[in-house]
Design a protein around this motif. Structure first.
Motif, PDB file in Angstrom:
ATOM      1  N   ILE A  75       1.009  -1.423  -0.083  1.00 34.51           N
ATOM      2  CA  ILE A  75      -0.063   0.013  -0.085  1.00 34.51           C
ATOM      3  C   ILE A  75       0.956   1.330  -0.035  1.00 34.51           C
ATOM      4  O   ILE A  75       0.648   2.205  -0.662  1.00 34.51           O
ATOM      5  CB  ILE A  75      -1.082  -0.178   1.190  1.00 34.51           C
ATOM      6  CG1 ILE A  75      -2.105  -1.316   1.115  1.00 34.51           C
ATOM      7  CG2 ILE A  75      -1.371   1.316   1.264  1.00 34.51           C
ATOM      8  CD1 ILE A  75      -2.797  -1.378   2.181  1.00 34.51           C
ATOM      9  N   ASP A  76       1.894   1.230   0.911  1.00 39.36           N
ATOM     10  CA  ASP A  76       2.795   2.293   0.597  1.00 39.36           C
ATOM     11  C   ASP A  76       3.376   2.431  -0.665  1.00 39.36           C
ATOM     12  O   ASP A  76       3.690   3.751  -0.973  1.00 39.36           O
ATOM     13  CB  ASP A  76       4.075   2.092   1.704  1.00 39.36           C
ATOM     14  CG  ASP A  76       3.590   2.385   3.245  1.00 39.36           C
ATOM     15  OD1 ASP A  76       2.388   2.792   3.521  1.00 39.36           O
ATOM     16  OD2 ASP A  76       4.317   1.682   3.996  1.00 39.36           O
ATOM     17  N   GLN A  77       3.630   1.655  -1.388  1.00 42.73           N
ATOM     18  CA  GLN A  77       4.210   1.562  -2.592  1.00 42.73           C
ATOM     19  C   GLN A  77       3.347   2.145  -3.497  1.00 42.73           C
ATOM     20  O   GLN A  77       3.635   2.981  -4.395  1.00 42.73           O
ATOM     21  CB  GLN A  77       4.635   0.279  -3.166  1.00 42.73           C
ATOM     22  CG  GLN A  77       5.166   0.083  -4.442  1.00 42.73           C
ATOM     23  CD  GLN A  77       5.610  -1.395  -4.960  1.00 42.73           C
ATOM     24  OE1 GLN A  77       5.855  -2.065  -4.126  1.00 42.73           O
ATOM     25  NE2 GLN A  77       5.254  -1.693  -6.223  1.00 42.73           N
ATOM     26  N   ARG A  78       2.122   1.657  -3.445  1.00 42.19           N
ATOM     27  CA  ARG A  78       0.949   2.256  -4.136  1.00 42.19           C
ATOM     28  C   ARG A  78       0.410   3.644  -4.025  1.00 42.19           C
ATOM     29  O   ARG A  78       0.138   4.540  -4.921  1.00 42.19           O
ATOM     30  CB  ARG A  78      -0.258   1.556  -4.164  1.00 42.19           C
ATOM     31  CG  ARG A  78      -0.298   0.288  -5.080  1.00 42.19           C
ATOM     32  CD  ARG A  78      -0.357   0.532  -6.625  1.00 42.19           C
ATOM     33  NE  ARG A  78      -0.069  -0.554  -7.260  1.00 42.19           N
ATOM     34  CZ  ARG A  78       1.222  -1.165  -7.946  1.00 42.19           C
ATOM     35  NH1 ARG A  78       2.079  -0.185  -7.715  1.00 42.19           N
ATOM     36  NH2 ARG A  78       1.325  -2.009  -8.709  1.00 42.19           N
ATOM     37  N   ARG A  79       0.792   4.252  -2.602  1.00 46.07           N
ATOM     38  CA  ARG A  79       0.679   5.521  -2.423  1.00 46.07           C
ATOM     39  C   ARG A  79       1.486   6.410  -3.308  1.00 46.07           C
ATOM     40  O   ARG A  79       1.162   7.567  -3.724  1.00 46.07           O
ATOM     41  CB  ARG A  79       0.657   5.859  -1.111  1.00 46.07           C
ATOM     42  CG  ARG A  79      -0.283   5.414  -0.202  1.00 46.07           C
ATOM     43  CD  ARG A  79      -0.163   5.918   1.335  1.00 46.07           C
ATOM     44  NE  ARG A  79      -1.074   4.984   2.152  1.00 46.07           N
ATOM     45  CZ  ARG A  79      -2.266   5.337   2.534  1.00 46.07           C
ATOM     46  NH1 ARG A  79      -2.857   6.366   1.782  1.00 46.07           N
ATOM     47  NH2 ARG A  79      -3.125   4.767   3.463  1.00 46.07           N
ATOM     48  N   SER A  80       2.799   6.037  -3.420  1.00 47.60           N
ATOM     49  CA  SER A  80       3.740   6.710  -4.210  1.00 47.60           C
ATOM     50  C   SER A  80       3.961   6.533  -5.709  1.00 47.60           C
ATOM     51  O   SER A  80       4.448   7.309  -6.529  1.00 47.60           O
ATOM     52  CB  SER A  80       5.193   6.614  -3.668  1.00 47.60           C
ATOM     53  OG  SER A  80       5.531   5.113  -3.587  1.00 47.60           O
ATOM     54  N   ASP A  81       3.254   5.469  -5.980  1.00 46.58           N
ATOM     55  CA  ASP A  81       3.088   4.832  -7.415  1.00 46.58           C
ATOM     56  C   ASP A  81       1.964   4.329  -7.831  1.00 46.58           C
ATOM     57  O   ASP A  81       1.765   3.187  -7.978  1.00 46.58           O
ATOM     58  CB  ASP A  81       4.465   3.777  -7.470  1.00 46.58           C
ATOM     59  CG  ASP A  81       4.639   3.500  -9.246  1.00 46.58           C
ATOM     60  OD1 ASP A  81       3.925   4.355 -10.023  1.00 46.58           O
ATOM     61  OD2 ASP A  81       4.930   2.464  -9.420  1.00 46.58           O
TER      62      ASP A  81
END
Length: 393
Positions: free
Chosen positions: A197-203
């Motif tokens: 989810i952290d990855q999807r927040r930035s990408d």
């Protein structure tokens, strides 16, 4: 009220619970099921009403809630943010936000991918007898969920392992070993999703996790813990139901003989509904009473639990002719297999779509499909699904 004695782990019951349901239904709408220490509803009228009666709900009454054992903390943390066990106003907020992302358009957009996946899986079928449950029925929903969420498909075996260990918590006969395993799986699953989810927040990408992150209602959005709980619920409930709906359905069709007309555009929706009615993947759902309530001549007190027997309600002769007969040509009627009321399964449209695509493709590509050994159901009540489905083609 009649008291019933029936172990949910008894081998005969596991393989065929329907005679028990029939006897209970004939004797009345509600009975005390001693093995579960709660009242259970067997008739369609009672199950239908209790699914929708707002005097009953999924969330445990506040005064009954306890912290739970320390070793279950990771599992309980996921449950605390699950839509499944929430009631209004928390349920209303969560469901609105989830449905903003989990739209019918997003589900329909998967149709071509699901069809291609089915063909790819069938291309890989071996020539010798094989387990269709693992080779097809499991793969269609788990890969579809991975693609929907945006999770790498190579993660599917790991997600399945985590899911099976968590879902085992709802099965009869769970042990402390089951609890430790579920807690470990919950922690690992949550850690993975938190990072993703952290990855999807930035990408951000064109996937459900990104849409869930972006979902907003009156300035409100899902917290990270709610996102994790939602993704785990969609995977656990989504794949578990479809795997066994497909497996139970193919088993029944092969045992009883199948008619190509069932698999046509005009017949497939009725086939799907009859499979879900006749041998559903989930047989029991529970509710708590939130106030004193008289239902079918029984008075519930606040905090009392009631078991809703979905598998029994679906075969009630009071609402269906010849309910013990598998007949996909019958006019489709509303069944209870996906629950009802506020907690009607959010994944039901996806499960139905997967079935209406996967079944015709399977039987068109494998018209000589036949059972290679007698199927057996797993000891996993209140779920009802096969251990394996050995077939030849």
């Amino acid at each position: 009220m009649k008291t019933l004695h029936q172990s949910p782990t008894d081998p005969a019951f596991v393989q065929d619970p329907y005679p028990f349901y029939a006897k209970a239904r004939d004797a009345g709408a509600l009975h005390y099921w001693q093995d579960y220490d709660m009242v259970a509803a067997f008739r369609k009228s009672a199950v239908h009403m209790l699914l929708r009666d707002r005097r009953f709900g999924r969330e445990i009454p506040a005064e009954m809630a306890t912290p739970g054992p320390a070793h279950l903390a990771p599992f309980l943390a996921v449950e605390a943010h699950s839509l499944l066990d929430a009631e209004p106003p928390r349920h209303t907020r969560l469901r609105k936000l989830v449905m903003r992302a989990f739209t019918s358009r997003a589900i329909t957009a998967l149709e071509a991918d699901i069809a291609q996946l089915c063909h790819d899986l069938i291309d890989a079928f071996p020539d010798q007898p094989f387990d269709l449950l693992q080779a097809y029925c499991t793969q269609v929903p788990i890969v579809t969920i991975c693609r929907l969420l945006g999770v790498p498909e190579e993660m599917a075996p790991q997600l399945l392992d985590w899911s099976h260990r968590m879902v085992a918590m709802y099965q009869a006969g769970r042990t402390e070993e089951t609890e430790h395993s579920a807690a470990e799986a919950s922690a690992a699953f949550s850690d993975y999703l938190r990072s993703y989810i952290d990855q999807r927040r930035s990408d951000p990408q064109d996937d459900l996790i990104t849409r869930l992150i972006a979902a907003e209602e009156a300035g409100d959005s899902l917290t990270t813990d709610e996102l994790i709980g939602t993704c785990i619920l969609l995977l656990n409930a989504g794949h578990e139901a479809t795997v066994h709906a497909l497996g139970n359905g193919v088993k029944t069709m092969l045992e009883q003989g199948w008619d190509p007309a069932w698999l046509t555009e005009d017949g497939i929706d009725q086939l799907v509904e009859e499979i879900l009615r006749y041998d559903p993947p989930l047989h029991m759902f529970t509710r708590y009473a939130y106030e004193e309530a008289e239902v079918f001549d029984h008075t519930f007190q606040r905090g009392d639990q009631v078991a809703l027997l979905l598998g029994a309600a679906n075969r009630d002769p009071a609402v269906l002719d010849d309910p013990e007969v598998f007949n996909p040509s019958r006019p489709a009627k509303t069944n209870t297999s996906f629950g009802g009321g506020l907690h009607f399964c959010v994944g039901a449209p996806l499960a139905r779509l997967e079935m209406r695509i996967a079944l015709p493709i399977l039987f068109q590509r494998c018209p000589d499909l036949r059972l290679a050994e007698k199927p057996e159901y797993s000891d996993s009540y209140h779920f009802h699904g096969l251990n394996r489905l050995m077939v030849s083609r």
